[in-house]
Design a protein around this motif. Structure first.
Motif, PDB file in Angstrom:
ATOM      1  N   UNK A   1     170.013  67.646 101.417  1.00 48.92           N
ATOM      2  CA  UNK A   1     171.058  66.705 101.931  1.00 48.92           C
ATOM      3  C   UNK A   1     170.163  65.111 101.614  1.00 48.92           C
ATOM      4  N   UNK A   2     168.898  64.894 101.744  1.00 50.83           N
ATOM      5  CA  UNK A   2     168.299  63.770 101.443  1.00 50.83           C
ATOM      6  C   UNK A   2     168.358  63.411 100.117  1.00 50.83           C
ATOM      7  N   UNK A   3     167.952  64.518  99.187  1.00 51.47           N
ATOM      8  CA  UNK A   3     168.041  64.456  97.718  1.00 51.47           C
ATOM      9  C   UNK A   3     169.446  64.263  97.107  1.00 51.47           C
ATOM     10  N   UNK A   4     170.304  64.759  97.643  1.00 47.59           N
ATOM     11  CA  UNK A   4     171.836  64.526  97.322  1.00 47.59           C
ATOM     12  C   UNK A   4     171.973  63.197  97.445  1.00 47.59           C
ATOM     13  N   UNK A   5     171.690  62.462  98.678  1.00 46.58           N
ATOM     14  CA  UNK A   5     172.069  61.214  98.996  1.00 46.58           C
ATOM     15  C   UNK A   5     171.337  60.274  97.827  1.00 46.58           C
ATOM     16  N   UNK A   6     170.356  60.460  97.627  1.00 49.43           N
ATOM     17  CA  UNK A   6     169.527  59.629  96.718  1.00 49.43           C
ATOM     18  C   UNK A   6     170.285  59.770  95.334  1.00 49.43           C
ATOM     19  N   UNK A   7     170.421  60.873  94.934  1.00 46.45           N
ATOM     20  CA  UNK A   7     171.039  61.276  93.454  1.00 46.45           C
ATOM     21  C   UNK A   7     172.547  60.455  93.716  1.00 46.45           C
ATOM     22  N   UNK A   8     173.423  60.472  94.580  1.00 46.89           N
ATOM     23  CA  UNK A   8     174.777  59.790  94.740  1.00 46.89           C
ATOM     24  C   UNK A   8     174.256  58.504  94.865  1.00 46.89           C
ATOM     25  N   UNK A   9     173.514  57.908  95.343  1.00 44.22           N
ATOM     26  CA  UNK A   9     173.168  56.333  95.232  1.00 44.22           C
ATOM     27  C   UNK A   9     172.836  55.881  93.748  1.00 44.22           C
ATOM     28  N   UNK A  10     172.101  56.814  93.088  1.00 43.78           N
ATOM     29  CA  UNK A  10     171.764  56.364  91.632  1.00 43.78           C
ATOM     30  C   UNK A  10     172.744  56.615  90.642  1.00 43.78           C
ATOM     31  N   UNK A  11     174.113  57.167  91.241  1.00 43.82           N
ATOM     32  CA  UNK A  11     175.251  57.332  90.103  1.00 43.82           C
ATOM     33  C   UNK A  11     175.438  58.542  89.672  1.00 43.82           C
ATOM     34  N   UNK A  12     174.729  59.559  90.228  1.00 38.80           N
ATOM     35  CA  UNK A  12     174.897  60.891  89.700  1.00 38.80           C
ATOM     36  C   UNK A  12     176.064  61.578  90.207  1.00 38.80           C
ATOM     37  N   UNK A  13     176.728  62.643  89.383  1.00 35.68           N
ATOM     38  CA  UNK A  13     177.859  63.203  89.790  1.00 35.68           C
ATOM     39  C   UNK A  13     177.656  64.793  89.879  1.00 35.68           C
ATOM     40  N   UNK A  14     178.689  65.586  90.901  1.00 32.96           N
ATOM     41  CA  UNK A  14     178.382  66.880  91.269  1.00 32.96           C
ATOM     42  C   UNK A  14     176.937  67.080  91.630  1.00 32.96           C
ATOM     43  N   UNK A  15     176.400  66.277  92.624  1.00 34.68           N
ATOM     44  CA  UNK A  15     175.304  66.699  93.316  1.00 34.68           C
ATOM     45  C   UNK A  15     175.563  66.461  94.783  1.00 34.68           C
ATOM     46  N   UNK A  16     176.368  67.258  95.201  1.00 35.38           N
ATOM     47  CA  UNK A  16     176.396  67.484  97.003  1.00 35.38           C
ATOM     48  C   UNK A  16     175.192  68.297  97.202  1.00 35.38           C
ATOM     49  N   UNK A  17     175.181  68.177  98.436  1.00 32.48           N
ATOM     50  CA  UNK A  17     173.784  68.982  99.198  1.00 32.48           C
ATOM     51  C   UNK A  17     173.899  70.563  98.935  1.00 32.48           C
ATOM     52  N   UNK A  18     175.127  71.057  98.716  1.00 34.75           N
ATOM     53  CA  UNK A  18     175.127  72.768  98.512  1.00 34.75           C
ATOM     54  C   UNK A  18     174.525  72.661  97.235  1.00 34.75           C
ATOM     55  N   UNK A  19     175.129  72.007  96.319  1.00 37.33           N
ATOM     56  CA  UNK A  19     174.722  72.248  94.747  1.00 37.33           C
ATOM     57  C   UNK A  19     173.118  71.827  94.419  1.00 37.33           C
ATOM     58  N   UNK A  20     172.730  70.685  95.115  1.00 40.55           N
ATOM     59  CA  UNK A  20     171.149  70.433  95.035  1.00 40.55           C
ATOM     60  C   UNK A  20     170.353  71.484  95.775  1.00 40.55           C
ATOM     61  N   UNK A  21     170.851  72.357  96.832  1.00 37.89           N
ATOM     62  CA  UNK A  21     169.981  73.302  97.347  1.00 37.89           C
ATOM     63  C   UNK A  21     169.829  74.510  96.303  1.00 37.89           C
ATOM     64  N   UNK A  22     171.003  74.816  95.729  1.00 38.28           N
ATOM     65  CA  UNK A  22     171.046  75.910  94.580  1.00 38.28           C
ATOM     66  C   UNK A  22     170.136  75.246  93.611  1.00 38.28           C
ATOM     67  N   UNK A  23     169.936  74.077  93.125  1.00 35.33           N
ATOM     68  CA  UNK A  23     169.180  73.435  92.209  1.00 35.33           C
ATOM     69  C   UNK A  23     167.586  73.679  92.555  1.00 35.33           C
ATOM     70  N   UNK A  24     167.633  73.451  93.770  1.00 31.60           N
ATOM     71  CA  UNK A  24     165.964  73.565  94.387  1.00 31.60           C
ATOM     72  C   UNK A  24     165.623  74.928  94.371  1.00 31.60           C
ATOM     73  N   UNK A  25     166.629  75.979  94.710  1.00 30.44           N
ATOM     74  CA  UNK A  25     166.010  77.409  94.495  1.00 30.44           C
ATOM     75  C   UNK A  25     165.899  77.877  93.204  1.00 30.44           C
TER      76      UNK A  25
END
Length: 330
Positions: free
Chosen positions: A284-308
């Motif tokens: 969730x914290x990574x997702x919030x920072x990515x959204x703040x920087x203008x990234x798209x399709x980076x919700x907390x569930x997608x980012x957790x999948x990316x982290x795995x």
């Protein structure tokens, strides 16, 4: 003729009236009757003699009530011989197999696996053959994470054994995994892995500098040639531009992501796939920072999948050999 005298003369009489001078005393004596004969006579004269309670007809010995004899049941001897015993053994094996199958079905109902925390939970469990259960054998499918079954696609199994959870520090691969995690929404990893080569060709080998230069004409061409939605293609192009900005700020995409976990993979040590959440506080914290920087399709569930996928977290189960192998890499 009669011997009596009438007027001094003898009178004539019938001979039957003659009496001897000394008659025989036994001649006119009644013979005694036996009691049984009296009883018989009485019964003949009495019409109710059969219903009389005082006198009952004698019961013959042969008609006497016989005592009830209880016979013990003899033990039945199985007449099937060796063949019959084999039939019984086979029936017992079938019953044991049915019990084992019922146990496995019960375990399947209990286990719910969320594949990498992004799709709806699926009922999966370790597939154990009945003969291996009886022999106590443990195969490779039992050791892997429980979402890997004997029905899993070999490509997906290879991805689990060789790539999933391995720490990634290459910017191109990180960009690729970020794109694949976004495309995986609504699908499963097997489908995405089968299209992996096509995605690599469509997005110039995931070179962020090349993808950032895509024009509208190129986006339309990719949509027609590879069957990818234009909205997703534009999202990848926008993220490529954001990656270039992150690279200027942090030196590389690798440093940016690994700063969130202090350059060391997280180790939640899950014992069951049911314990793996679809998202975490870190995602969730990574997702919030990515959204703040203008990234798209980076919700907390997608980012957790990316982290795995990128190895930022080791979500292999403790029972999986890959979990301990990845720990040894650090």
């Amino acid at each position: 003729m009669c011997n009596s005298k009438i007027d001094g003369r003898p009178a004539l009489q019938p001979t039957i009236n003659h009496h001897s001078a000394s008659p025989d005393p036994t001649k006119y004596t009644k013979k005694p009757t036996s009691p049984s004969s009296k009883t018989v006579l009485k019964r003949r004269n009495d019409p109710n003699w059969l219903t009389s309670s005082s006198e009952k007809p004698p019961t013959p010995k042969s008609a006497a009530k016989q005592p009830i004899v209880v016979r013990k049941k003899s033990k039945k001897v199985f007449a099937g011989g060796i063949q019959g015993l084999e039939t019984m053994a086979a029936a017992g094996s079938i019953a044991a197999a049915q019990r084992d199958q019922a146990f496995l079905m019960k375990q399947q109902r209990k286990l719910r696996v969320a594949q990498y925390g992004r799709t709806a939970a699926k009922l999966q469990s370790e597939v154990v053959a009945v003969d291996s259960v009886s022999n106590g054998e443990v195969n490779q499918e039992e050791k892997r994470c429980s979402f890997i079954t004997s029905n899993s696609d070999p490509l997906y199994v290879a991805y689990h054994d060789e790539e999933w959870g391995v720490p990634v520090h290459d910017d191109k691969i990180l960009f690729e995994l970020l794109v694949l995690s976004g495309f995986q929404v609504g699908l499963d990893w097997t489908t995405i892995l089968k299209k992996r080569k096509k995605y690599s060709e469509a997005f110039a080998g995931f070179e962020a500098e090349e993808v950032a230069k895509f024009t509208e004409r190129q986006i339309s061409s990719i949509c027609l040639d590879y069957g990818i939605e234009q909205g997703r293609i534009r999202g990848v192009v926008d993220n490529a531009n954001r990656i270039l900005e992150v690279t200027k700020d942090f030196g590389s995409l690798d440093k940016y992501f690994w700063n969130f976990v202090n350059h060391k993979p997280l180790d939640p040590s899950y014992k069951s796939c049911r314990k793996i959440p679809p998202k975490t506080s870190k995602s969730e914290s990574i997702s919030k920072d990515l959204v703040r920087r203008g990234f798209r399709s980076v919700g907390p569930t997608i980012i957790h999948s990316f982290m795995q996928a990128a190895g930022l977290t080791n979500d292999h189960l403790l029972s999986c050999p890959r979990h301990h192998h990845l720990l040894s890499l650090h």
